[in-house]
Design an enzyme around this catalytic site. Structure first.
Site, short mmCIF file in Angstrom:
data_model
loop_
_atom_site.label_atom_id
_atom_site.label_comp_id
_atom_site.label_asym_id
_atom_site.label_seq_id
_atom_site.Cartn_x
_atom_site.Cartn_y
_atom_site.Cartn_z
N SER A 141 0.14 2.87 6.00
CA SER A 141 -0.90 3.82 5.66
C SER A 141 -1.78 4.24 6.26
O SER A 141 -2.60 3.51 6.70
CB SER A 141 -0.86 3.89 3.62
OG SER A 141 -1.51 5.79 3.69
N TYR A 154 -7.06 1.36 -2.34
CA TYR A 154 -5.53 0.98 -2.60
C TYR A 154 -6.60 1.27 -0.83
O TYR A 154 -5.77 0.42 0.39
CB TYR A 154 -5.00 2.92 -2.30
CG TYR A 154 -3.70 2.52 -2.10
CD1 TYR A 154 -2.55 1.84 -2.20
CD2 TYR A 154 -3.65 3.61 -1.21
CE1 TYR A 154 -1.06 2.10 -1.45
CE2 TYR A 154 -1.65 3.86 -0.16
CZ TYR A 154 -1.04 2.77 -0.54
OH TYR A 154 0.13 3.10 0.19
P1 NDP Z 1 8.06 3.88 -4.00
O1 NDP Z 1 6.94 3.71 -5.22
O2 NDP Z 1 9.52 4.52 -3.96
O3 NDP Z 1 8.73 1.89 -3.37
C1 NDP Z 1 8.09 0.70 -4.07
C2 NDP Z 1 8.74 -0.36 -3.41
O4 NDP Z 1 8.14 -1.34 -3.89
C3 NDP Z 1 10.34 0.05 -4.73
O5 NDP Z 1 10.82 -1.15 -4.06
C4 NDP Z 1 9.07 -1.58 -5.54
O6 NDP Z 1 10.00 -2.80 -6.23
C5 NDP Z 1 8.41 -1.98 -4.47
N1 NDP Z 1 7.40 -3.68 -5.28
C6 NDP Z 1 6.36 -2.72 -5.93
N2 NDP Z 1 6.08 -4.10 -6.85
C7 NDP Z 1 6.26 -4.83 -6.11
C8 NDP Z 1 6.46 -6.60 -6.99
N3 NDP Z 1 4.79 -6.76 -7.18
N4 NDP Z 1 6.87 -7.04 -5.95
C9 NDP Z 1 8.39 -6.75 -5.03
N5 NDP Z 1 8.81 -5.33 -4.75
C10 NDP Z 1 7.67 -4.75 -5.17
O7 NDP Z 1 7.47 4.02 -2.88
P2 NDP Z 1 7.67 4.16 -1.13
O8 NDP Z 1 9.13 4.09 -0.38
O9 NDP Z 1 6.93 5.33 -0.66
O10 NDP Z 1 6.40 2.89 -0.81
C11 NDP Z 1 6.71 2.09 -0.21
C12 NDP Z 1 5.81 1.78 0.96
O11 NDP Z 1 5.05 2.16 1.68
C13 NDP Z 1 4.44 0.82 -0.42
O12 NDP Z 1 3.70 -0.59 0.23
C14 NDP Z 1 2.93 1.81 0.09
O13 NDP Z 1 2.41 1.73 -0.39
C15 NDP Z 1 3.76 2.25 1.29
N6 NDP Z 1 3.33 3.86 1.50
C16 NDP Z 1 3.76 5.28 0.92
C17 NDP Z 1 3.32 6.41 1.12
C18 NDP Z 1 3.92 7.47 0.24
O14 NDP Z 1 3.37 8.76 0.78
N7 NDP Z 1 4.83 7.44 0.42
C19 NDP Z 1 2.34 6.32 2.72
C20 NDP Z 1 2.36 5.47 2.98
C21 NDP Z 1 3.23 3.68 2.74
P3 NDP Z 1 10.36 -2.79 -7.70
O15 NDP Z 1 9.50 -1.37 -8.81
O16 NDP Z 1 11.54 -2.34 -8.02
O17 NDP Z 1 9.63 -3.85 -7.38
C1 8X3 Z 2 -0.02 6.73 0.98
C2 8X3 Z 2 -0.39 7.68 1.79
O1 8X3 Z 2 -2.64 9.04 1.63
O2 8X3 Z 2 -1.49 9.10 -0.94
O3 8X3 Z 2 -0.22 5.60 1.45
O4 8X3 Z 2 -2.74 7.15 0.01
S1 8X3 Z 2 -2.01 8.77 0.20
#
Ligand code: NDP
Ligand code: 8X3
Length: 256
Positions: A141, A154
């Site tokens: 991120s 985070y």
């Molecule tokens: P979502 O919340 O839509 O997806 C998160 C996914 O991670 C879900 O499928 C969830 O599945 C899974 N997850 C969470 N905890 C666990 C666990 N303990 N074991 C297995 N699976 C897990 O968010 P995003 O798609 O946005 O996030 C995906 C990644 O991208 C993350 O690492 C996030 O930090 C990162 N990210 C997101 C950004 C954003 O602005 N959206 C920007 C930059 C990075 P379930 O709950 O079914 O286990």
């Molecule tokens: C998610 C992006 O800027 O909300 O990783 O932390 S931010």
């Protein structure tokens, strides 16, 4: 990516689900893990309809070594080799300052974003190294590169992910295994609803007046990174929506 085996963690929503579909469209076999198996099954159904060679799902909690072990044992019953591992499972919990931070939120963020990446990678390497090929793509991120108020844990977790990526790149030098990080900024998924523990109104405010990245945008980038020729490794990719010039500089078109 036809007939290649792609393992995606956190494939039940957001980037992970969209990435499953992106690889499915190229005829890959997608192997999907997350805690919500019903959601995984729905993604697998879509992946099959989109053209996946196969779509397999199994419960996975990356915060638990036992669960990661059971998941990889199951993976080995369907394939001896993984071509691409997308370490995507993770997210944020809360937006508290350090002064107000909660142990359970901090522990959850470290467990998923840091230890989860380490555990799943360690367990998957034996399905790559003997074949002298493979690609590990970690989802970081912009928060791992620039700090913001309320983001201490985070940001620390995603900075940890970045350093894991860099260390792995060095450790795997000479193995032909590629290691990359894709680091998005604001993207509208379930991320903020999870961060704010189900408060959808608060989550919606994060994207108010902005055209954020979509899960599809990020999936396209992940697929592109994975589909470069073998001799090309995209080490680190930072991607932000046009409205986000920097972590604190977001162009919001809010009607007054
Ligand atoms: P979502 O919340 O839509 O997806 C998160 C996914 O991670 C879900 O499928 C969830 O599945 C899974 N997850 C969470 N905890 C666990 C666990 N303990 N074991 C297995 N699976 C897990 O968010 P995003 O798609 O946005 O996030 C995906 C990644 O991208 C993350 O690492 C996030 O930090 C990162 N990210 C997101 C950004 C954003 O602005 N959206 C920007 C930059 C990075 P379930 O709950 O079914 O286990
Ligand atoms: C998610 C992006 O800027 O909300 O990783 O932390 S931010």
């Amino acid at each position: 990516m036809k007939n290649k085996w792609i393992l995606i963690t956190g494939a039940s929503s957001g980037f992970g689900a969209a990435t499953a579909l992106a690889f499915a469209q190229s005829g890959a076999n997608v192997v999907l893990g997350a805690r919500r198996v019903d959601r995984l099954e729905a993604v697998a159904k879509e992946a099959t309809a989109a053209g996946a060679s196969s779509a397999s799902v199994h419960a996975l909690d990356v915060s638990c070594s036992g669960s990661v072990g059971r998941f990889l044992e199951w993976v080995k019953t369907i394939t001896p080799q993984i071509h691409v591992l997308v370490n995507n499972a993770g997210g944020a919990m809360g937006l508290d300052t350090v002064a107000n931070g909660k142990d359970e939120d901090w522990e959850s963020m470290m467990q998923t974003n840091v230890l989860g990446v380490l555990r799943v990678t360690r367990a998957t390497l034996p399905l790559m190294v003997p074949f002298s090929t493979g690609h590990i793509i970690n989802i970081g991120s912009i928060a791992g590169r620039v700090a913001y108020e309320g983001g201490a844990a985070y940001c620390a977790a995603k900075a940890g992910e970045l350093q894991i990526t860099r260390a792995l790149r060095l450790e795997l030098s000479g193995t032909n295994i590629r290691v990359s990080t894709v680091d998005p900024g604001l993207a509208e998924t379930e991320f903020s609803v999870v961060r704010f523990k189900g408060d959808e109104a608060r989550a919606a405010k994060v994207y108010e007046g902005v055209t954020p990245l979509t899960a599809g945008d990020v999936a396209e980038a992940i697929f592109w990174v994975a589909s470069r020729p073998q001799h090309v490794c995209i080490d680190e990719m930072v991607m932000k929506c046009t409205d986000q010039a920097a972590i604190h500089k977001v162009n919001r078109k809010i009607k007054s």
